[in-house]
Design a protein around this motif. Sequence first.
Motif, mmCIF file in Angstrom:
data_model
loop_
_atom_site.group_PDB
_atom_site.id
_atom_site.type_symbol
_atom_site.label_atom_id
_atom_site.label_comp_id
_atom_site.label_asym_id
_atom_site.label_seq_id
_atom_site.Cartn_x
_atom_site.Cartn_y
_atom_site.Cartn_z
ATOM 1 N N UNK A 290 0.830 -1.203 0.000
ATOM 2 C CA UNK A 290 0.000 0.000 0.000
ATOM 3 C C UNK A 290 0.867 1.256 0.000
ATOM 4 N N UNK A 291 2.001 1.206 0.672
ATOM 5 C CA UNK A 291 2.885 2.379 0.738
ATOM 6 C C UNK A 291 3.386 2.788 -0.642
ATOM 7 N N UNK A 292 3.451 1.860 -1.577
ATOM 8 C CA UNK A 292 3.866 2.201 -2.941
ATOM 9 C C UNK A 292 2.886 3.196 -3.556
ATOM 10 N N UNK A 293 1.632 3.128 -3.146
ATOM 11 C CA UNK A 293 0.582 3.973 -3.729
ATOM 12 C C UNK A 293 0.280 5.186 -2.863
ATOM 13 N N UNK A 294 0.213 5.000 -1.539
ATOM 14 C CA UNK A 294 -0.188 6.093 -0.655
ATOM 15 C C UNK A 294 0.948 6.654 0.190
ATOM 16 N N UNK A 295 2.062 5.948 0.251
ATOM 17 C CA UNK A 295 3.164 6.365 1.111
ATOM 18 C C UNK A 295 3.073 5.802 2.514
ATOM 19 N N UNK A 296 2.007 5.048 2.794
ATOM 20 C CA UNK A 296 1.808 4.476 4.127
ATOM 21 C C UNK A 296 1.232 3.073 4.020
ATOM 22 N N UNK A 297 1.679 2.208 4.917
ATOM 23 C CA UNK A 297 1.050 0.898 5.069
ATOM 24 C C UNK A 297 -0.102 1.050 6.060
ATOM 25 N N UNK A 298 -0.895 0.020 6.203
ATOM 26 C CA UNK A 298 -2.044 0.009 7.095
ATOM 27 C C UNK A 298 -1.842 -1.095 8.118
ATOM 28 N N UNK A 299 -2.087 -0.791 9.389
ATOM 29 C CA UNK A 299 -1.993 -1.786 10.456
ATOM 30 C C UNK A 299 -3.304 -1.796 11.233
ATOM 31 N N UNK A 300 -3.969 -2.940 11.254
ATOM 32 C CA UNK A 300 -5.205 -3.082 12.023
ATOM 33 C C UNK A 300 -4.895 -3.822 13.311
ATOM 34 N N UNK A 301 -5.194 -3.200 14.431
ATOM 35 C CA UNK A 301 -4.993 -3.861 15.710
ATOM 36 C C UNK A 301 -6.017 -4.979 15.884
ATOM 37 N N UNK A 302 -5.690 -5.921 16.738
ATOM 38 C CA UNK A 302 -6.548 -7.088 16.953
ATOM 39 C C UNK A 302 -7.950 -6.714 17.418
ATOM 40 N N UNK A 303 -8.096 -5.624 18.145
ATOM 41 C CA UNK A 303 -9.395 -5.227 18.689
ATOM 42 C C UNK A 303 -10.378 -4.762 17.619
ATOM 43 N N UNK A 304 -9.893 -4.526 16.420
ATOM 44 C CA UNK A 304 -10.744 -3.960 15.364
ATOM 45 C C UNK A 304 -11.693 -4.990 14.781
ATOM 46 N N UNK A 305 -11.327 -6.261 14.769
ATOM 47 C CA UNK A 305 -12.166 -7.269 14.112
ATOM 48 C C UNK A 305 -12.338 -8.492 14.997
ATOM 49 N N UNK A 306 -13.220 -9.366 14.557
ATOM 50 C CA UNK A 306 -13.496 -10.574 15.327
ATOM 51 C C UNK A 306 -12.796 -11.804 14.753
ATOM 52 N N UNK A 307 -11.990 -11.624 13.725
ATOM 53 C CA UNK A 307 -11.267 -12.753 13.151
ATOM 54 C C UNK A 307 -10.551 -12.354 11.877
ATOM 55 N N UNK A 308 -9.741 -13.268 11.343
ATOM 56 C CA UNK A 308 -8.950 -12.946 10.156
ATOM 57 C C UNK A 308 -9.781 -12.554 8.936
#
Length: 134
Positions: free
Chosen positions: A66-84
């Motif tokens: 993603x950083x190739x396009x926006x300059x930043x990667x994305x990190x989702x913490x475990x609390x954000x979702x209920x599973x993979x």
Amino acid sequence: MMALAASLPAFLPDIHSFYWPPARSEIEKAQFTLAIDRWLSGGTFPVPELVSLEHRPDNTLKTRGLAFITGQELELEASVSIGPDSAARLAGRLISQLVLQGAVECPDRMIGPDGHPLNLEISASKGAVIVRRG
């Protein structure tokens, strides 16, 4: 650049797949060509083809490419979702949004698809957007 890449199999029939270095992913030529053609025709950003997702042992999820396009990667913490699977779907939506809007310049807040607020924060290095449940 993507239009040129997607047209290569017409001129080089021995191509079997494409390798996208930013995501370290290999994509079968028909899948790549179809995804890029759809995107360039006004469709959604081809997340599975151009951004890979790394599920970490601590249940966080991080993008690669993603950083190739926006300059930043994305990190989702475990609390954000209920599973993979939930994390991957949410990441896909957020990636598409970030591709449209560009890099996150300051902390932001949004409502996730499940109706819960999400906080988007910038990492100390400014190389990643960290998503936490708000």
